[in-house]
Motif scaffolding. Structure first.
Motif, mmCIF file in Angstrom:
data_model
loop_
_atom_site.group_PDB
_atom_site.id
_atom_site.type_symbol
_atom_site.label_atom_id
_atom_site.label_comp_id
_atom_site.label_asym_id
_atom_site.label_seq_id
_atom_site.Cartn_x
_atom_site.Cartn_y
_atom_site.Cartn_z
ATOM 1 N N VAL A 1 0.869 -1.191 0.000
ATOM 2 C CA VAL A 1 0.000 0.000 0.000
ATOM 3 C C VAL A 1 0.898 1.230 0.000
ATOM 4 C CG1 VAL A 1 -1.714 1.329 1.279
ATOM 5 C CG2 VAL A 1 -1.893 -1.165 1.199
ATOM 6 N N ILE A 2 0.695 2.079 -1.004
ATOM 7 C CA ILE A 2 1.524 3.283 -1.161
ATOM 8 C C ILE A 2 0.656 4.506 -0.858
ATOM 9 C CG2 ILE A 2 2.959 4.629 -2.730
ATOM 10 C CD1 ILE A 2 3.378 2.054 -4.355
ATOM 11 N N VAL A 3 1.084 5.305 0.093
ATOM 12 C CA VAL A 3 0.382 6.549 0.473
ATOM 13 C C VAL A 3 1.276 7.720 0.072
ATOM 14 C CG1 VAL A 3 -0.634 7.875 2.354
ATOM 15 C CG2 VAL A 3 -0.743 5.371 2.395
ATOM 16 N N ARG A 4 0.745 8.593 -0.785
ATOM 17 C CA ARG A 4 1.550 9.713 -1.284
ATOM 18 C C ARG A 4 0.775 11.019 -1.143
ATOM 19 N NH1 ARG A 4 3.585 8.170 -7.201
ATOM 20 N NH2 ARG A 4 1.353 7.781 -7.429
ATOM 21 N N LEU A 5 1.514 12.116 -0.960
ATOM 22 C CA LEU A 5 0.933 13.462 -0.906
ATOM 23 C C LEU A 5 1.930 14.442 -1.492
ATOM 24 C CD1 LEU A 5 -1.300 15.439 0.098
ATOM 25 C CD2 LEU A 5 -0.005 15.609 2.237
ATOM 26 N N TRP A 6 1.489 15.277 -2.419
ATOM 27 C CA TRP A 6 2.382 16.273 -3.020
ATOM 28 C C TRP A 6 1.584 17.501 -3.474
ATOM 29 C CZ3 TRP A 6 0.739 11.963 -5.614
ATOM 30 C CH2 TRP A 6 0.109 12.153 -6.853
ATOM 31 N N GLU A 7 2.315 18.564 -3.664
ATOM 32 C CA GLU A 7 1.705 19.811 -4.145
ATOM 33 C C GLU A 7 1.661 19.791 -5.668
ATOM 34 O OE1 GLU A 7 2.601 24.614 -4.307
ATOM 35 O OE2 GLU A 7 3.604 23.378 -2.791
ATOM 36 N N GLU A 8 0.481 20.073 -6.207
ATOM 37 C CA GLU A 8 0.322 20.080 -7.666
ATOM 38 C C GLU A 8 1.115 21.239 -8.271
ATOM 39 O OE1 GLU A 8 -1.104 18.297 -9.893
ATOM 40 O OE2 GLU A 8 -2.391 16.915 -8.826
ATOM 41 N N PRO A 9 1.966 20.968 -9.286
ATOM 42 C CA PRO A 9 2.723 22.053 -9.919
ATOM 43 C C PRO A 9 1.801 22.917 -10.788
ATOM 44 C CG PRO A 9 3.118 19.979 -11.056
ATOM 45 C CD PRO A 9 2.293 19.649 -9.839
ATOM 46 N N GLU A 10 1.974 24.276 -10.660
ATOM 47 C CA GLU A 10 1.187 25.233 -11.439
ATOM 48 C C GLU A 10 -0.305 24.958 -11.308
ATOM 49 O OE1 GLU A 10 2.527 25.231 -15.442
ATOM 50 O OE2 GLU A 10 4.562 25.795 -14.940
ATOM 51 N N SER A 11 -0.724 24.637 -10.102
ATOM 52 C CA SER A 11 -2.130 24.289 -9.870
ATOM 53 C C SER A 11 -2.974 25.550 -9.753
ATOM 54 C CB SER A 11 -2.259 23.444 -8.605
ATOM 55 O OG SER A 11 -1.756 24.169 -7.494
ATOM 56 N N VAL A 12 -4.246 25.373 -10.070
ATOM 57 C CA VAL A 12 -5.243 26.434 -9.930
ATOM 58 C C VAL A 12 -6.315 25.919 -8.993
ATOM 59 C CG1 VAL A 12 -6.901 27.925 -11.087
ATOM 60 C CG2 VAL A 12 -4.783 27.299 -12.248
ATOM 61 N N SER A 13 -6.655 26.703 -7.983
ATOM 62 C CA SER A 13 -7.619 26.246 -6.984
ATOM 63 C C SER A 13 -8.989 26.099 -7.597
ATOM 64 C CB SER A 13 -7.680 27.231 -5.817
ATOM 65 O OG SER A 13 -8.178 28.485 -6.257
#
Length: 501
Positions: free
Chosen positions: A405-417
């Motif tokens: 089981v792989i749990v990942r979290l990252w900030e989206e690059p050039e993301s728009v809310s």
């Protein structure tokens, strides 16, 4: 073709009557008022002219005055006469050359007096008041420079026989009636056509509007008068009605959709109640059967400690189910408002991973976490912790032994809310459990209450069937985007969350 009850026929009748009446009034006015008006105008002009003449000759010598009077008489076709105080008079001939016989080398005034005394006009031979029916008369007092004697100037001008002309006008009336009628009828037809045509066009537009045909968005008339304004108002009315009808249709469609959605929710509510009844009835029946068998000391149930532990386990599952139902009740309440504050998502994930680490070790599973140092979001900490825990627990619980089981979290690059504010960060949270696949047709139904991918609905795999349903309600309350998809490695649960402001 003119309809009798149509507006064109009415305008034609009214216009014809008005034109004929107007022509007759003018004709009769000429007959009755022209003679007196003509006489008044002539009298006024004669009196004004004589007054101007008197101003010009009063106090001048007879040599200068007589020619001016003669010229006035010639210009106005008037007979002019002078009388002295004794009644002797003298006619002023319109041609001044005829007076050369008394205008000579001697004194002009004395010559004038001699002419008057010579009897050119005898006293009393003419009554100043007897001037005839067709004669206009004016008299004024004047003096000459040669003497203080006051003379009376009489001016008589002939009046044209205007009365005869009036009689001829009356006799000519029958012959004038035909052209008057022709002109009146022709003018009325043209007028009725000009006025009725735009009204008929506007009537057609109004009929189309009455039939809810709003295609007449362009003005039927493009004039700048009141009819043009009325046509523009009708076209605007058509546009507004079309817009309003469109809004009403949209509202009606939305209402139908809401009613249908309400019916679906009512159906789901009934199914939910029926499912809850089933979910509660089964363990209650099992516990009741075990307790009854233990009381009766039947067979294997004589081992009360073993079956008391089993009954306790069942009651714990029921307690968990009741708590989940109460949680759903709060989430689906109209008055529910999440307690939003700044939360570190990384801490929530690590806490949830710690809760399932024992189960993962029992199943010899590998738990991989790829997390940043910090990921601040605005959320209800209790609800978001519940959702994250359910996602990770499901991944571990429904994966086979020795899986990953792989749990990942990252900030989206050039993301728009999601609300369009580019200054807000967006975080992607994913949980991938390997060695598992779900039929594509079942994926959309995983967020339904009490739905399980296995058809047996057995509790041997654990869970009440409300976990992912609660997850969906929590994520919806936070405006998150989420989905479950199959990948070559396994099943992936992906969530997109907006960062804190």
């Amino acid at each position: 073709m003119i309809r009798r009850k149509g507006i064109r026929f009415k305008i034609f009748l009214v216009t014809t009557a008005l034109l004929v009446t107007f022509a007759l009034v003018i004709y009769l006015t000429l007959y009755f008022m022209l003679p007196s008006y003509y006489k008044t105008i002539k009298q006024d002009r004669l009196e004004s002219g004589v007054s101007e003449l008197v101003k010009a000759i009063n106090g001048k010598s007879t040599t200068d005055a007589i020619p001016l009077m003669a010229q006035f008489g010639q210009e106005h076709n008037a007979m002019m006469m002078l009388r002295d105080s004794t009644g002797n008079g003298y006619y002023i001939p319109p041609n001044f050359r005829a007076m050369k016989n008394w205008i000579g080398t001697g004194d002009s005034y004395l010559g004038f007096r001699k002419q008057m005394q010579a009897g050119r006009f005898e006293a009393g031979s003419r009554d100043p008041g007897d001037r005839g029916m067709h004669l206009l008369s004016v008299e004024r007092k004047i003096k000459f420079a040669e003497s203080d004697e006051v003379f009376t100037l009489f001016v008589d001008a002939p009046l044209q026989p205007i009365g005869e002309a009036a009689s001829v006008i009356l006799l000519f009336l029958p012959y004038m009636l035909i052209p008057i009628l022709l002109i009146a009828i022709g003018g009325a037809l043209i007028y009725a056509r000009l006025i009725a045509r735009p009204l008929i066009s506007l009537n057609k537009v109004a009929r189309r509007l009455a039939k809810l045909d709003f295609s007449a968005t362009e003005p039927a008339l493009k004039t700048r008068d009141e009819l043009g304004e009325l046509s523009l108002s009708l076209s605007r009315l058509a546009v507004n009605l079309q817009s309003t009808m469109g809004e009403l249709q949209e509202a009606n469609t939305q209402l139908k959709s809401d009613i249908e959605r309400e019916r679906e929710q009512e159906t789901k509510r009934r199914e939910f109640v029926a499912t809850i009844s089933h979910e509660l009835k089964t363990p209650i029946t099992a516990v009741s059967g075990q307790l009854e068998a233990m009381i009766a000391n039947v067979g294997a149930f004589r081992d009360r400690d073993t079956y008391l532990r089993k009954s306790y386990t069942i009651m714990q599952d029921m307690d968990k189910l009741v708590h989940e139902i109460l949680e759903l009740s709060k989430l689906e309440s109209r008055d529910f408002l999440p307690l939003m504050r700044e939360v570190d998502l990384v801490d929530l994930i690590r806490e949830s991973v710690g809760h399932v680490s024992y189960l993962a070790n029992v199943k010899n599973m590998i738990l991989d976490c790829e997390l940043p140092d910090e990921a601040l979001i605005t959320a209800d900490e209790r609800l978001m912790s519940k959702a994250v825990s359910n996602i990770i627990t499901n991944a571990v619980q429904y994966s086979g032994d020795e899986e990953r089981v792989i749990v990942r979290l990252w900030e989206e690059p050039e993301s728009v809310s999601t609300d369009g504010d580019e200054s807000r960060k967006m975080y992607r949270f994913e949980v991938l459990n390997t060695g598992v696949t779900i039929e594509e047709s079942k994926l959309p139904r995983l967020f339904e209450p009490f739905y399980r991918a296995e058809q047996s609905r057995s509790r041997s795999t654990g869970g009440s069937g409300l976990g992912l349903y609660i997850v969906s309600k929590v994520l919806d309350a936070h405006g998150a985007q989420y989905a479950i998809t199959n990948t070559p490695e396994g099943v992936r649960f992906s969530v997109l969350l907006q960062g804190a402001a």
